[in-house]
Design an enzyme around this catalytic site. Sequence first.
Site, PDB file in Angstrom:
ATOM      1  N   ILE A  67       4.055  -0.187   7.427  1.00 48.89           N
ATOM      2  CA  ILE A  67       5.132  -0.101   6.444  1.00 48.89           C
ATOM      3  C   ILE A  67       6.459  -0.490   7.067  1.00 48.89           C
ATOM      4  CG2 ILE A  67       6.397   1.436   4.892  1.00 48.89           C
ATOM      5  CD1 ILE A  67       3.583   0.832   3.996  1.00 48.89           C
ATOM      6  N   ILE A  81       9.628   7.935   4.210  1.00 50.14           N
ATOM      7  CA  ILE A  81       8.407   7.353   3.656  1.00 50.14           C
ATOM      8  C   ILE A  81       7.352   8.440   3.657  1.00 50.14           C
ATOM      9  CG2 ILE A  81       6.498   5.786   4.139  1.00 50.14           C
ATOM     10  CD1 ILE A  81      10.178   4.915   4.606  1.00 50.14           C
ATOM     11  N   LYS A 141      -0.808  11.941  -0.239  1.00 47.86           N
ATOM     12  CA  LYS A 141      -1.572  13.031   0.381  1.00 47.86           C
ATOM     13  C   LYS A 141      -0.726  14.294   0.570  1.00 47.86           C
ATOM     14  CE  LYS A 141      -4.741   9.891   2.684  1.00 47.86           C
ATOM     15  NZ  LYS A 141      -4.261   8.718   1.924  1.00 47.86           N
ATOM     16  N   ASN A 197      -2.332   4.596  -0.987  1.00 46.58           N
ATOM     17  CA  ASN A 197      -2.799   3.840   0.168  1.00 46.58           C
ATOM     18  C   ASN A 197      -2.256   2.421   0.130  1.00 46.58           C
ATOM     19  OD1 ASN A 197      -5.210   5.570   1.502  1.00 46.58           O
ATOM     20  ND2 ASN A 197      -5.086   5.939  -0.691  1.00 46.58           N
ATOM     21  N   VAL A 205      -9.012   0.625   4.689  1.00 44.17           N
ATOM     22  CA  VAL A 205     -10.424   0.280   4.555  1.00 44.17           C
ATOM     23  C   VAL A 205     -10.665  -1.231   4.610  1.00 44.17           C
ATOM     24  CG1 VAL A 205     -10.991   2.341   3.258  1.00 44.17           C
ATOM     25  CG2 VAL A 205     -10.217   0.313   2.021  1.00 44.17           C
ATOM     26  N   THR A 264     -17.393   6.463   2.502  1.00 45.10           N
ATOM     27  CA  THR A 264     -17.647   7.894   2.669  1.00 45.10           C
ATOM     28  C   THR A 264     -18.394   8.497   1.488  1.00 45.10           C
ATOM     29  OG1 THR A 264     -15.457   8.382   1.773  1.00 45.10           O
ATOM     30  CG2 THR A 264     -15.659   8.218   4.176  1.00 45.10           C
TER      31      THR A 264
END
Length: 624
Positions: free
Chosen positions: A307, A420, A424, A462, A470, A487
Site C-alpha cells: 500500500i 491505513i 479485519k 483485501n 492470494v 482454506t
Amino acid sequence: MNNQSAWQGVERVLERLRPHRVPLILAVDAAVICAAWNFTYLFRLGFERWWSARPGYDLAVMVGVAAIYLVVLTLARVPRGMWRFSGFAEIKRLTLACLGAGVIVAAAVLLLQLREVPRAVLALHPIVTIMGLCMVRILYRMLYEQARAKRHEGAAEARRAVVMGAGEAARLLLAGLQDQGWTVLALLDDDPAKQDARIGGVSVVGTLDDVTRPEVIATATHIITAMPGATTAQRRRAIELASSARLPVLTVPSIGELRDGGTRIERVRAIEPEDLLGRDPVQLDEAGVAKLIRGKTVLVTGAGGSIGSELCRQIARHGPARLVLFELSELNLYTIDQALAERFPNVPLTRLIGDVKNVETLRHVMHKWRPNLVFHAAAYKHVPLVEEDNACAALQNNTLGTWRAAEASAEAGVDRFVLISTDKAVNPTNVMGATKRAAEMAISGLARVSPQTRFMAVRFGNVLGSSGSVIPRFKEQIARGGPVTVTHPEITRYFMTVAEAARLVLQAAAIGESGRVYVLDMGEPVRIVDLARDLIRLAGQSPEDVPIVFTGLRPGEKLYEELLADSDHTLPTTVPELRIATLQRDDGRIDELLALAARASPVPDDAEVREALQAAVAEYQPAA
C-alpha cells in the site's frame, strides 16, 4: 546454418518490399489477370489455336480488362491488404471484386460489339482470375511464414494470437505485436459494423463469443483481450470467454495504466488482479486530492510496502514539494526510491530508514522535515504469521507504532494524519485485526486532545496482488502444476486493487474530519475459490489439470469479513462510495494496552497480549 541464413535473407527481402506493397500488389495482380486471360483462351481454343485464332485487337482488350479489374480491386481496397495475413475474409473480398469486374468487362465487350472475343472467355476469366489471385497470396503467406519460422528456428516457439477487440487499441497493438514476432491470426468484436472488416491486414472474423470456435483458434497459442476503454464488467466478460478456450490469456494495459504513462499499448501482460475484480474502480475527487498535496511536504511510513509504495506513486503524481519515504526495510526503501526517481524525476525525495516504534527517531524526523501530511502505512498484516508467537510484535508495531507516529505528528503540528486500517478491525477474531482496531481507538483518543491535527483512519478489504495476498501465491502454485490451496470452499473476502486503495486513502485525507474512520463501499464479496478457478483457466489449464485443495481455516481466520461493526454509526460523505464509521469512545483501557506494548522487561507473552487486547477492544473475540 547456411540454410537458416538463406531464409533470413528471404525475410529481409520481403521486409524491404513491404513499404512499396500497394504498387507491387497492383503490378502482380495485373500480371495474374493477364495470365488468366491467356489461360482462358488456351482452355477455350486449345493449344494449336489459342494464339492464332485471336482477333487482332485482343492485346488492347486484355489491357482494358486488366485496367477494369485493377480499378475494381482498388475500390474494394484489396491492394491495402497484407498478404502474410490472407485468410477467408480476403478470399471473399477478392471473389466479389473479380465477379463484379467480370460483369463490367462482359458488358463493355458486348456494348463495343467485339464479337470475336469468345463468350466462354468472358465467362471463365473471372473464375480463373480468382484462382490465380488467391494462389499468389497463399504462396506468399507460405513463403513468409516459412522464412519467419526458419529465422527463429531454435528460439522460443512461434506465438500466434487471436485478438478480442477491433478498435483503436487493436490497431495500435497489431503493429507492435508484429514487430515483436507475433502472428495475429484474427480479430473478434461484437460491433456488427466491424464484421468482415480488416485492421492492419487482419480480418474481423466474428464476435467475442466465437473465441471458442475451433476454426478461429485452431493454430493459436494465445488469446489477447484488447479492450482498454471497456467497462470492468465488459473486460471481465471478455476474459471469461477467452479463458474458456483453454489457451493462455493476455491483455493490453488498462486506460489507467496508459494514462499514468508507465506502459504502452503493445506491451501485453498477463491478467492482473484488477482485471478479475468484476466491478468498475471507484472514481474519486482527483481535483480535491491534487489541491491537498500539491506544494506540500508529505511523509509516508511503510513507504516500501504494497500500500505504501502505491500511495507514494499516486502522491508523486500530484506534485508535492517533498515526499519523505520512511521505511524499516532497506530493500523496500531502495525499490520504491528507484521506481519514483525513474517515473517522477522532478519530485524531491527524502529516503529514511527508520522504525515507527522508535519515538525519538519519529520526533527528529517530524521536526526536521515538517510534513503537512502523514500517511501511516507501516504495519504487520499477515494474519497467521502474527497469530502464532508474534502477538507482542504485532501489538508493538501496529498499535504502539501508530500511537507514537500520531503523537510525534501532533507535536510537530502536522495538518492531517491518516491511518491505513483494515476490514479485519471490525469484530476482530485475530490479533492483527484487534491491534488495528486498537490503533483506530488510540488515534481517536489523540484526536480529542490534539485538535490542531486531524486524525482519521481508512478501512478497506483485501488488496489484490499485494504481498502475501492470494493471487501471487495462486500463480506460483499454478506454474508448478498445482495443487492450488484454498482454506475453505465458502470463504469470501472484499477485494480492491492497490491503486483503488491508495486513491481511497488520499480521498479520505482530502475530506476527512478528525476522529473518523472512512470506509469504502466495496460492492459484493468474492469467493476465493472462484478467483482460483479464474486464474487456472486464464493460464490455459483446467481444474482437472491443476486441482484445488481445501486446507482448512488458518488460526484467527474468518469465513467472511465485515466493513462496519454493528455498533458503529454510519454517515454519508460528499463521495457516494465513501462512508463514515464513528469510532467508539474507549474507556481508558487503551492507555493500559499502550503501556503494556511499551514495556521493555519482561516482554509480554502472547497470552498476556491477548488478554490486554480483549480488555481494551470489547468486540475482540479470539477464534477457537
